[in-house]
Enzyme design. Structure first.
Site, PDB file in Angstrom:
ATOM      1  N   PHE A 259     -22.889   3.630 -76.784  1.00 20.71           N
ATOM      2  CA  PHE A 259     -23.599   3.033 -75.657  1.00 20.71           C
ATOM      3  C   PHE A 259     -24.549   1.912 -76.063  1.00 20.71           C
ATOM      4  O   PHE A 259     -25.314   1.434 -75.246  1.00 20.71           O
ATOM      5  CB  PHE A 259     -24.359   4.122 -74.900  1.00 20.71           C
ATOM      6  CG  PHE A 259     -23.468   5.239 -74.456  1.00 20.71           C
ATOM      7  CD1 PHE A 259     -22.509   5.028 -73.475  1.00 20.71           C
ATOM      8  CD2 PHE A 259     -23.563   6.490 -75.037  1.00 20.71           C
ATOM      9  CE1 PHE A 259     -21.668   6.049 -73.078  1.00 20.71           C
ATOM     10  CE2 PHE A 259     -22.727   7.518 -74.641  1.00 20.71           C
ATOM     11  CZ  PHE A 259     -21.769   7.297 -73.657  1.00 20.71           C
ATOM     12  N   VAL A 262     -28.333  -0.128 -82.682  1.00 18.21           N
ATOM     13  CA  VAL A 262     -29.663   0.221 -83.183  1.00 18.21           C
ATOM     14  C   VAL A 262     -30.073  -0.808 -84.229  1.00 18.21           C
ATOM     15  O   VAL A 262     -29.306  -1.138 -85.135  1.00 18.21           O
ATOM     16  CB  VAL A 262     -29.689   1.636 -83.790  1.00 18.21           C
ATOM     17  CG1 VAL A 262     -31.081   1.954 -84.345  1.00 18.21           C
ATOM     18  CG2 VAL A 262     -29.301   2.667 -82.749  1.00 18.21           C
ATOM     19  N   ASP A 370     -27.576  16.424 -75.511  1.00 16.50           N
ATOM     20  CA  ASP A 370     -26.709  15.794 -76.517  1.00 16.50           C
ATOM     21  C   ASP A 370     -27.236  16.083 -77.919  1.00 16.50           C
ATOM     22  O   ASP A 370     -27.357  15.189 -78.752  1.00 16.50           O
ATOM     23  CB  ASP A 370     -26.627  14.284 -76.274  1.00 16.50           C
ATOM     24  CG  ASP A 370     -25.477  13.627 -77.033  1.00 16.50           C
ATOM     25  OD1 ASP A 370     -24.609  14.365 -77.552  1.00 16.50           O
ATOM     26  OD2 ASP A 370     -25.449  12.388 -77.113  1.00 16.50           O
TER      27      ASP A 370
END
Length: 517
Positions: A259, A262, A370
């Protein structure tokens, strides 16, 4: 044994002698690399900063002045901040605005805001390098057994079981001994009743000169590996959750997830941070901002500190503390890739830390959704913290639904959540059991050789992963408890925490009485 450490009376202004050390699926928020040293003098910030209000000397001078001592170095992050060095004396001018206080340096006379958890009141016990406040016995043992500490290293902490009492923890070779420090009704402290002391400082001074029944003379205070995480980025952003994205500098891409990406970055050209960029359309910005308001109130040493967000336009940015060794998944896989391994004791300790963070979320009625090794981050000394808590709920359904081949993490998800979207803290417990297998197999994908569809079907029919190679039987029993078909019969995270902490604690760690020699 001879003197290792002597605390001199009559030197209350001597700076505390602390030792400073520099501090696949979705990649967790805050994945990082060794932190960038902060510059001593911050560059010009991208936003215009209001000048720090000047308070006349007469308003704070005198006997009522609040003098604190710096426990760590701090470099200003904005023009409002005050830089200081460990041991420096600071006069607190205003401590009514939460976690950031207005202070004046007694050395330079400069004024500015400082993080309150970087200082302690002068001459107080909190200013002593050996006082570690409210940490558990298990945490004291881990700290003292680090290679930076030697025989005779020690710390004093609040008693876990007795109000107003303390515990002394001392390294004795490769073990740690613990002694109760009791408080007298009329004031004063003792380990053995034959010898009492007016203050803890006097107690430390005595046992530094003479073991007097302890296992060893007290030598150097336990080293402090980490600086504390500040509550927010600065005084200016304490109530300003949304920050200007132009205040962020992207330094280096650390990885890509399903998604977003980083990055290692800098805020305001001064502060190392992790920046997670979410792909456009992944979640509704308004929903995310509402959730972030809840997330920022979740504060625990085993949760990644969420600093700020950028949601005015897409992509959404999430700004967090930067962890040195990246995700637990990558950390474990890198160790295995080099043909090395960690002690089972270390792996179980990591599991206990994760359980502690999840026990806090459990106490706050908050669900992660998650939990996996990819969403746990690693710092120095095998310290781990949980990231990305709560974000999975915000992923748009067409991006994150439980179907074969989708991005949904089937192999980590409890059957009631995968099949019926019944998420709860108990489905997090199931995921924790899967995470335990990741730990002991150094990042192996769960259910090896099985497809997502096969996992859904087989688990529903009662299949559970067999005991992994080199896994302690007692640890596998904990995994099976996490995978109970009935969610209500799975253990709480509080229970998991103490089971894993007891798993780690050796029989030699019972409290000792000072011997009469």
């Amino acid at each position: 044994m001879g003197n290792c450490l002597t605390t001199q009376k009559g030197e209350p202004d001597k700076p505390a002698d602390r030792i400073k050390l520099d501090d696949p699926p979705t990649i967790g928020v805050g994945v990082g690399v060794p932190q960038i040293p902060m510059p001593s003098h911050a560059g010009q910030p991208p936003e215009q900063i209001r000048p720090v209000p000047q308070i006349p000397e007469s308003e704070t001078a005198g006997a009522n002045a609040k003098i604190f001592v710096a426990l760590y170095d701090y470099d200003a992050r904005t023009d409002e901040d005050l830089s200081f060095r460990k041991g420096e004396h600071l006069e607190i001018l205003n401590d009514t605005q939460g976690d950031w206080w207005l202070a004046r340096s007694k050395k330079t006379r400069s004024e500015g805001y400082i993080p309150s958890n970087y200082v302690a009141k002068l001459k107080s016990i909190e200013a002593e390098p050996w006082y570690f406040r409210k940490i558990k016995r298990i945490e004291a043992e881990k700290k003292l057994l680090l290679p930076e500490n030697e025989h005779g290293a020690f710390l004093i902490r609040d008693s876990e079981s007795r109000h107003n009492d303390y515990s002394l923890s001392v390294r004795d070779g490769d073990t740690v001994k613990h002694y109760r420090i009791r408080q007298l009704d009329e004031g004063g402290f003792f380990i053995a009743r034959r010898t009492t002391f007016r203050t803890l400082q006097e107690l430390v001074e005595h046992y530094s000169k003479d073991s007097d029944g302890l296992c060893v003379n007290l030598c150097k205070p336990c080293v402090q590996i980490e600086k504390p995480v500040t509550e927010g980025l600065s005084h200016r952003t304490r109530d300003q959750w949304e920050i200007d994205r132009t205040s962020l500098k992207f330094v280096r891409k650390l990885g890509s997830g399903q998604f977003g990406d980083v990055w290692e970055g800098l805020w305001n050209n001064t502060t190392p941070v992790a920046i997670k960029t979410l792909k456009s359309g992944t979640m509704d910005p308004k929903d995310f901002l509402a959730e972030a308001q809840i997330m920022k109130k979740l504060r625990h040493t085993k949760l990644i500190q969420l600093y700020a967000v950028c949601t005015v336009e897409e992509p959404i940015y999430i700004i967090t503390e930067l962890m040195k060794h990246g995700s637990l998944l990558e950390y474990l896989q890198a160790i295995a890739g080099k043909g090395r391994s960690l002690k089972m004791q270390t792996l179980i300790d990591m599991a206990a830390q994760i359980a502690a963070g999840m026990a806090y979320l459990e106490s706050q009625n908050y669900i992660h959704r998650d939990l996996a090794a990819r969403n746990v981050l690693v710092g120095d000394g095998n310290i781990v913290k949980i990231a990305d808590f709560g974000l999975a709920r915000l992923i748009k359904e067409d991006e994150y639904e439980a179907r074969v081949g989708a991005r949904f993490p089937i192999k980590w998800t409890a059957p009631e959540a995968a099949n019926y979207s019944k998420f709860s803290i108990k489905s997090d417990v199931w995921s924790f059991g899967i995470l335990l297998t990741e730990l002991v197999t150094y990042g192996r994908i769960p259910y090896p050789g099985m497809t997502n569809a096969e996992v859904l079907t087989q688990v529903e029919h009662g299949y559970r992963m067999p005991q992994p190679p080199n896994c302690e039987p007692r640890l596998y029993e904990i995994m099976l408890e996490c995978w109970h078909k009935d969610p209500m019969r799975r253990p709480t995270f509080e229970t998991l925490q103490w089971k894993l902490e007891d798993f780690y604690t050796s029989d030699q760690s019972d409290y000792k009485e000072a011997q009469a020699y």
